[in-house]
Design an enzyme around this catalytic site. Structure first.
Site, PDB file in Angstrom:
ATOM      1  N   LYS A  65      21.893  28.516  35.836  1.00 57.13           N
ATOM      2  CA  LYS A  65      21.457  26.999  35.523  1.00 57.13           C
ATOM      3  C   LYS A  65      22.689  26.434  34.563  1.00 57.13           C
ATOM      4  CE  LYS A  65      16.900  25.666  35.988  1.00 57.13           C
ATOM      5  NZ  LYS A  65      15.665  26.598  35.682  1.00 57.13           N
ATOM      6  N   ARG A  66      23.014  27.192  33.702  1.00 57.37           N
ATOM      7  CA  ARG A  66      24.087  26.808  32.615  1.00 57.37           C
ATOM      8  C   ARG A  66      25.212  26.144  33.451  1.00 57.37           C
ATOM      9  NH1 ARG A  66      27.748  30.324  31.298  1.00 57.37           N
ATOM     10  NH2 ARG A  66      27.078  32.333  32.258  1.00 57.37           N
TER      11      ARG A  66
END
Ligand code: GLU
Length: 469
Positions: A241-242
């Site tokens: 996600k990052r």
């Protein structure tokens, strides 16, 4: 042999980039081999599977235009059949009941942790007499896995992958509540669906060894496996996600074209010499499993964007207009007036040349759909000072005289006007742009005038000229 592939997502979240690539590879290989591409929703984890996630998978595949053959298989619906297989193995002496208590298992886990080892079930019920079974514990059924030797997965991407059997324990096939485990269900379904090739992420490589053992115990031939290296972010770490958006739907919302997305995903881990732009048809023709790379590919938004730009430039106007429509509606917060669509169509060639995504295109075209008199943005207000308003009102008189409203005549008129007043072109073009679009950034000024058309352009200039006292 007819090639049968499958995409087997667990519906526990959105369809992410890695899943989409897995689906694409399975789809392409099936189409290439004139076989079948099946879809199986692995919803055995009832607690984590959701309806929305199932829908997100369907929507994502539809957007990418990866249609499957036959009915969708929901893994949970095969539970009875899968349980029966566990019992069949039990009767054949290839599985056994285990009455380990949760306490015993956590003891084993603790001990393994203390020794810095991975926990492996110690097989304590494998040869123990069931007569010794406690009455207050519901048993599970475990697989009697081979203890010695090794299991070899002949992987079409990784080559021969050898796993020492001592590294694999006797996995549970049937839980104490009678429900089959994921590992059993996958094997049963891959067999029952006639899967010949399982193409998936290499995080399933260890599972492949266990699944191979189970296939053989059931007297079945395992499918050919192809484990693809996972996708990494630009920094080299596993995609997460990052690194930004993971859901394919997010790319649709960013105005990425489905064809560009597929082309990009295809090139993430698969190659055909140095070809970058590969059509669906070429991909079907060329897709072979041995051209899948062994090292992780890096997801690079810049490259996806520039590929998207190429696909936008290649797209047919009609198709592009219908792709732009939903984005335009969202931006305008209402359906665009159909009577104004020809304006967008006229601006399309200019919009196409620079755009990297559909959002940028509608943002650059928004001015076409605005109510007049325009609300000017802050810098446009500054530019349209009394002196510039005067310039616009004089230019308006010249433009009204024009017989034709085409790039050449417009340019000639505007330049001629600037020259006649010893003004630099920018001194005229900037207020002109501000008057026509309400902004200081827009497509080329003559493209703007042509897209708006004569009447609308003169009207907007008239609104500014009217301010001159
Ligand atoms: N359901 C698994 C997943 O979503 C895939 C299993 C498989 O392809 O064998 O990761």
């Amino acid at each position: 042999m007819t090639v049968v592939t499958r995409f087997a997502p667990s519906p526990t979240g959105f369809l992410h980039v890695g899943g989409a690539r897995t689906a694409l590879f399975n789809w392409l290989y099936a189409r290439h081999a004139k076989g079948k591409f099946l879809l199986r929703i692995e919803d055995t984890d009832r607690a984590r599977s959701t309806e929305e996630a199932v829908q997100a998978i369907f929507d994502g595949l539809e957007w990418l235009d990866l249609s499957h053959d036959g009915e969708v298989v929901f893994q949970s619906e095969g539970a009875e059949r899968h349980a029966a297989l566990a019992h069949q193995l039990l009767e054949a002496g290839k599985a056994y009941r285990c009455w380990c208590t949760p306490e015993e298992l956590s003891e084993m886990r603790e001990q393994a942790r203390a020794e810095g080892q991975r926990m492996l079930y110690d097989r304590r019920w494998r040869d123990r007499d069931p007569a010794e079974a406690p009455t207050d514990v519901a048993p599970v059924i475990r697989f009697k896995a081979p203890v010695e030797g090794e299991t070899v997965v002949e992987d079409l991407v990784q080559g021969a992958v050898r796993v020492a059997n001592a590294q694999l324990d006797d996995m549970i096939l049937l839980r104490s509540d009678g429900t089959p485990t994921y590992m059993l269900s996958v094997v049963a379904d891959d067999h029952d669906m006639g899967v010949t090739h399982a193409i998936r992420g290499d995080d399933h490589l260890t599972n492949a060894a266990r699944q191979t053992q189970l296939f053989l115990a059931l007297g079945w031939q395992p499918p050919a496996y192809a484990h693809i290296p996972l996708i990494h972010g630009a920094d080299g770490a596993k995609l997460s996600k990052r690194h930004g958006a993971l859901a394919v739907s997010a790319y649709a919302e960013m105005g990425i074209l489905a064809e560009a997305m597929c082309n990009y995903l295809l090139r993430l881990g698969w190659s055909h010499s140095d070809d970058e732009i590969i059509s669906r048809q070429q991909a079907v023709e060329w897709f072979e499993l041995d051209a899948i790379g062994r090292s992780p590919a890096r997801f690079d938004m810049e490259r996806l964007s520039s590929l998207n730009g190429i696909y936008i430039r290649q797209a047919e106007d009609g198709e592009l207009l219908s792709l732009l429509n939903p984005h335009l509606s969202r931006l305008l917060e209402q359906e665009p007036d159909p009577a104004l669509m020809p304006r967008l169509e006229r601006l399309l060639p200019s919009l196409k040349t620079r755009a990297k995504n559909l959002i940028e295109m509608v943002e650059n075209a928004q001015f076409l759909f605005l109510q007049t008199p325009l609300v000017l943005d802050e810098i446009a207000v500054k530019i349209l000072n009394p002196e510039s308003q005067e310039i616009i009102s004089e230019l308006l008189i010249e433009l009204e005289k024009l017989g034709s409203w085409e790039e050449e005549s417009l340019e000639l008129a505007v330049r001629g006007f600037a020259d006649s007043r010893s003004l630099k072109m920018g001194k005229v073009a900037q207020p002109l742009r501000a008057s026509l679009t309400g902004k200081t950034v827009s497509p080329g000024i003559f493209d703007v005038m042509i897209a708006l058309g004569r009447e609308e352009s003169l009207g907007r200039l008239g609104d500014i000229a009217a301010r001159v006292s």
